[in-house]
Design a protein around this motif. Structure first.
Motif, PDB file in Angstrom:
ATOM      1  N   THR A  64       0.856  -1.183   0.000  1.00 15.81           N
ATOM      2  CA  THR A  64       0.000   0.000   0.000  1.00 15.81           C
ATOM      3  C   THR A  64       0.893   1.234   0.000  1.00 15.81           C
ATOM      4  O   THR A  64       2.002   1.209   0.533  1.00 15.81           O
ATOM      5  N   PRO A  65       0.418   2.343  -0.585  1.00 20.14           N
ATOM      6  CA  PRO A  65       1.300   3.504  -0.792  1.00 20.14           C
ATOM      7  C   PRO A  65       1.680   4.221   0.502  1.00 20.14           C
ATOM      8  O   PRO A  65       0.915   4.260   1.473  1.00 20.14           O
ATOM      9  N   GLY A  66       2.883   4.808   0.497  1.00 22.23           N
ATOM     10  CA  GLY A  66       3.263   5.783   1.509  1.00 22.23           C
ATOM     11  C   GLY A  66       3.546   5.240   2.889  1.00 22.23           C
ATOM     12  O   GLY A  66       3.412   5.971   3.867  1.00 22.23           O
ATOM     13  N   VAL A  67       3.960   3.977   3.006  1.00 18.32           N
ATOM     14  CA  VAL A  67       4.285   3.419   4.315  1.00 18.32           C
ATOM     15  C   VAL A  67       5.478   2.481   4.192  1.00 18.32           C
ATOM     16  O   VAL A  67       5.612   1.759   3.195  1.00 18.32           O
ATOM     17  N   PHE A 105       5.446 -10.315  10.058  1.00 25.60           N
ATOM     18  CA  PHE A 105       6.177 -10.937  11.163  1.00 25.60           C
ATOM     19  C   PHE A 105       7.563 -10.306  11.345  1.00 25.60           C
ATOM     20  O   PHE A 105       8.247  -9.985  10.372  1.00 25.60           O
ATOM     21  N   SER A 106       7.961 -10.143  12.603  1.00 19.55           N
ATOM     22  CA  SER A 106       9.335  -9.804  12.936  1.00 19.55           C
ATOM     23  C   SER A 106       9.800 -10.725  14.058  1.00 19.55           C
ATOM     24  O   SER A 106       9.033 -11.027  14.978  1.00 19.55           O
ATOM     25  N   SER A 107      11.053 -11.164  13.989  1.00 18.37           N
ATOM     26  CA  SER A 107      11.558 -12.144  14.952  1.00 18.37           C
ATOM     27  C   SER A 107      11.816 -11.549  16.327  1.00 18.37           C
ATOM     28  O   SER A 107      11.946 -12.284  17.305  1.00 18.37           O
ATOM     29  N   SER A 108      11.886 -10.228  16.428  1.00 20.55           N
ATOM     30  CA  SER A 108      12.137  -9.577  17.722  1.00 20.55           C
ATOM     31  C   SER A 108      10.927  -8.777  18.164  1.00 20.55           C
ATOM     32  O   SER A 108      10.745  -7.622  17.762  1.00 20.55           O
ATOM     33  N   GLY A 109      10.102  -9.406  19.006  1.00 14.19           N
ATOM     34  CA  GLY A 109       8.947  -8.696  19.530  1.00 14.19           C
ATOM     35  C   GLY A 109       9.327  -7.543  20.424  1.00 14.19           C
ATOM     36  O   GLY A 109       8.633  -6.521  20.477  1.00 14.19           O
ATOM     37  N   ALA A 110      10.456  -7.681  21.138  1.00 17.59           N
ATOM     38  CA  ALA A 110      10.895  -6.622  22.052  1.00 17.59           C
ATOM     39  C   ALA A 110      11.311  -5.362  21.297  1.00 17.59           C
ATOM     40  O   ALA A 110      11.059  -4.240  21.748  1.00 17.59           O
ATOM     41  N   THR A 111      11.943  -5.540  20.137  1.00 15.26           N
ATOM     42  CA  THR A 111      12.302  -4.387  19.297  1.00 15.26           C
ATOM     43  C   THR A 111      11.055  -3.806  18.651  1.00 15.26           C
ATOM     44  O   THR A 111      10.906  -2.594  18.524  1.00 15.26           O
ATOM     45  N   GLY A 112      10.154  -4.688  18.270  1.00 11.13           N
ATOM     46  CA  GLY A 112       8.898  -4.248  17.688  1.00 11.13           C
ATOM     47  C   GLY A 112       9.009  -3.847  16.232  1.00 11.13           C
ATOM     48  O   GLY A 112      10.068  -3.965  15.602  1.00 11.13           O
ATOM     49  N   ILE A 113       7.912  -3.365  15.708  1.00 14.57           N
ATOM     50  CA  ILE A 113       7.830  -2.906  14.317  1.00 14.57           C
ATOM     51  C   ILE A 113       7.273  -1.490  14.316  1.00 14.57           C
ATOM     52  O   ILE A 113       6.230  -1.229  14.926  1.00 14.57           O
ATOM     53  N   MET A 114       7.970  -0.589  13.634  1.00 13.52           N
ATOM     54  CA  MET A 114       7.460   0.773  13.449  1.00 13.52           C
ATOM     55  C   MET A 114       7.038   0.942  11.993  1.00 13.52           C
ATOM     56  O   MET A 114       7.809   0.652  11.074  1.00 13.52           O
ATOM     57  N   PHE A 115       5.815   1.402  11.794  1.00 10.90           N
ATOM     58  CA  PHE A 115       5.321   1.739  10.466  1.00 10.90           C
ATOM     59  C   PHE A 115       5.330   3.261  10.339  1.00 10.90           C
ATOM     60  O   PHE A 115       4.688   3.960  11.142  1.00 10.90           O
ATOM     61  N   THR A 116       6.068   3.769   9.344  1.00 10.05           N
ATOM     62  CA  THR A 116       6.238   5.212   9.154  1.00 10.05           C
ATOM     63  C   THR A 116       5.535   5.645   7.873  1.00 10.05           C
ATOM     64  O   THR A 116       5.664   4.987   6.828  1.00 10.05           O
ATOM     65  N   PHE A 117       4.822   6.762   7.945  1.00  9.90           N
ATOM     66  CA  PHE A 117       3.993   7.231   6.831  1.00  9.90           C
ATOM     67  C   PHE A 117       4.643   8.424   6.138  1.00  9.90           C
ATOM     68  O   PHE A 117       5.213   9.304   6.788  1.00  9.90           O
ATOM     69  N   ASN A 118       4.552   8.437   4.815  1.00 10.07           N
ATOM     70  CA  ASN A 118       5.180   9.462   3.988  1.00 10.07           C
ATOM     71  C   ASN A 118       4.126  10.476   3.547  1.00 10.07           C
ATOM     72  O   ASN A 118       3.275  10.179   2.701  1.00 10.07           O
ATOM     73  N   ALA A 119       4.206  11.682   4.118  1.00 10.45           N
ATOM     74  CA  ALA A 119       3.211  12.711   3.825  1.00 10.45           C
ATOM     75  C   ALA A 119       3.251  13.149   2.367  1.00 10.45           C
ATOM     76  O   ALA A 119       2.219  13.495   1.782  1.00 10.45           O
ATOM     77  N   ILE A 121       3.929  11.336  -0.324  1.00 10.35           N
ATOM     78  CA  ILE A 121       3.252  10.349  -1.163  1.00 10.35           C
ATOM     79  C   ILE A 121       1.755  10.342  -0.897  1.00 10.35           C
ATOM     80  O   ILE A 121       0.938  10.235  -1.828  1.00 10.35           O
ATOM     81  N   LEU A 122       1.376  10.485   0.370  1.00 10.11           N
ATOM     82  CA  LEU A 122      -0.029  10.385   0.747  1.00 10.11           C
ATOM     83  C   LEU A 122      -0.798  11.695   0.599  1.00 10.11           C
ATOM     84  O   LEU A 122      -2.017  11.716   0.742  1.00 10.11           O
ATOM     85  N   GLY A 123      -0.075  12.794   0.333  1.00 11.06           N
ATOM     86  CA  GLY A 123      -0.733  14.098   0.257  1.00 11.06           C
ATOM     87  C   GLY A 123      -1.010  14.688   1.625  1.00 11.06           C
ATOM     88  O   GLY A 123      -1.858  15.567   1.772  1.00 11.06           O
ATOM     89  N   GLY A 124      -0.311  14.220   2.630  1.00 11.48           N
ATOM     90  CA  GLY A 124      -0.502  14.667   4.010  1.00 11.48           C
ATOM     91  C   GLY A 124      -0.442  13.463   4.937  1.00 11.48           C
ATOM     92  O   GLY A 124      -0.619  12.319   4.507  1.00 11.48           O
ATOM     93  N   LEU A 125      -0.159  13.696   6.196  1.00 13.96           N
ATOM     94  CA  LEU A 125      -0.119  12.593   7.150  1.00 13.96           C
ATOM     95  C   LEU A 125      -1.517  12.040   7.390  1.00 13.96           C
ATOM     96  O   LEU A 125      -2.492  12.790   7.391  1.00 13.96           O
ATOM     97  N   PRO A 126      -1.639  10.730   7.591  1.00 11.81           N
ATOM     98  CA  PRO A 126      -2.955  10.169   7.917  1.00 11.81           C
ATOM     99  C   PRO A 126      -3.458  10.698   9.252  1.00 11.81           C
ATOM    100  O   PRO A 126      -2.671  11.019  10.151  1.00 11.81           O
ATOM    101  N   THR A 127      -4.760  10.786   9.376  1.00 12.28           N
ATOM    102  CA  THR A 127      -5.367  11.256  10.627  1.00 12.28           C
ATOM    103  C   THR A 127      -5.965  10.111  11.436  1.00 12.28           C
ATOM    104  O   THR A 127      -6.428  10.322  12.547  1.00 12.28           O
ATOM    105  N   GLN A 201      -3.984  -0.228   8.779  1.00 13.47           N
ATOM    106  CA  GLN A 201      -4.972   0.667   8.171  1.00 13.47           C
ATOM    107  C   GLN A 201      -4.644   2.112   8.504  1.00 13.47           C
ATOM    108  O   GLN A 201      -4.315   2.440   9.637  1.00 13.47           O
ATOM    109  N   TYR A 202      -4.695   2.956   7.472  1.00 16.18           N
ATOM    110  CA  TYR A 202      -4.303   4.354   7.671  1.00 16.18           C
ATOM    111  C   TYR A 202      -4.910   5.220   6.578  1.00 16.18           C
ATOM    112  O   TYR A 202      -5.088   4.782   5.447  1.00 16.18           O
ATOM    113  N   GLY A 203      -5.281   6.447   6.953  1.00 23.50           N
ATOM    114  CA  GLY A 203      -5.853   7.363   5.974  1.00 23.50           C
ATOM    115  C   GLY A 203      -6.605   8.492   6.634  1.00 23.50           C
ATOM    116  O   GLY A 203      -6.270   8.927   7.744  1.00 23.50           O
TER     117      GLY A 203
END
Length: 237
Positions: A64-67, A105-119, A121-127, A201-203
């Protein structure tokens, strides 16, 4: 004088609406709540309307775009063809099993996963943004970030994990938030083992934000004052 009072009243309402629109939004965190299908998303209407993306990973890609994701990959690619823990309905039915769908999936739950959004590409940050935690161990923590990477707050740590890792879906939980000022990233982690998530989900929301009580009080006070002004104008006329 009557026309003048109406114009003054209209101007005050317009100013109040402008103040309301420009006021800093307060983030609203959502979850954790049970999640078995898109119908359980608080953003389901906007997903259907096409103003909010839903990434289910069922095409075995994060496309999906912008992430972008900070770690891990689609489960079928980085982990293999078995022991997936997808959202229940992604295999075509709600049957208590997520083994036949795909997820992230990521093998390190303690590190976690960060999903970053590109304003850009998306025409602005998701709300509005959400993610479904489907598997891991220990306690789960969700954090969201605004413009400039400033933390907006957290949900948890919460204990939602069961003892199984074979696609059970009763533990699957939605975490999300709404913030009219924009969301630049979310991060989800758990304190043990790997981590598996689904239904990113984001938008944008089609729903008008609810005015904050303080703003409504200010607007109401202004209208009361202007109503009194109108009566004085009328008496003089």
């Amino acid at each position: 004088m009557r026309n003048r009072s109406i114009k003054v009243l209209g101007l005050a309402v317009l100013i109040s609406m402008t103040v309301l629109t420009n006021a800093n939004a307060v983030p609203t965190f959502l979850g954790p709540t049970s999640y078995l299908s898109q119908a359980d998303s608080p953003f389901s209407t906007d997903i259907t309307a096409g103003t909010t993306y839903l990434e289910t990973f069922e095409d075995h890609l994060l496309d999906t775009p912008g992430v972008i994701a900070s770690a891990g990959g689609v489960t079928s690619v980085v982990f293999g063809p078995s022991i997936h823990d997808s959202v229940d309905a992604d295999d075509g039915s709600i049957d208590g099993s997520g083994l036949l769908g795909d997820s992230y999936f990521s093998s390190s739950g303690a590190t976690g996963i960060m999903f970053t959004f590109n304003a850009s590409i998306l025409g602005g940050l998701p709300t509005q943004v959400g993610i479904v935690w489907t598997d891991g161990a220990g306690n789960t923590l969700f954090e969201a970030f605004g413009s400039g990477g400033v933390s907006l707050g957290t949900i948890g740590p919460v204990a939602i994990a069961d003892e199984g890792h074979s696609g059970a879906t009763a533990e699957d939980s939605f975490f999300g938030l709404i913030d009219a000022d924009g969301i630049s990233a979310i991060k989800i982690s758990n304190t043990g083992g790997g981590i598996e998530v689904d239904h990113l989900q984001y938008g944008q929301s089609n729903t008008n934000p609810v005015p904050e009580p303080s703003t409504l009080l200010l607007l109401g006070s202004g209208l009361v004052g202007l109503a009194g002004m109108r009566r004085r104008f009328k008496a003089k006329g």
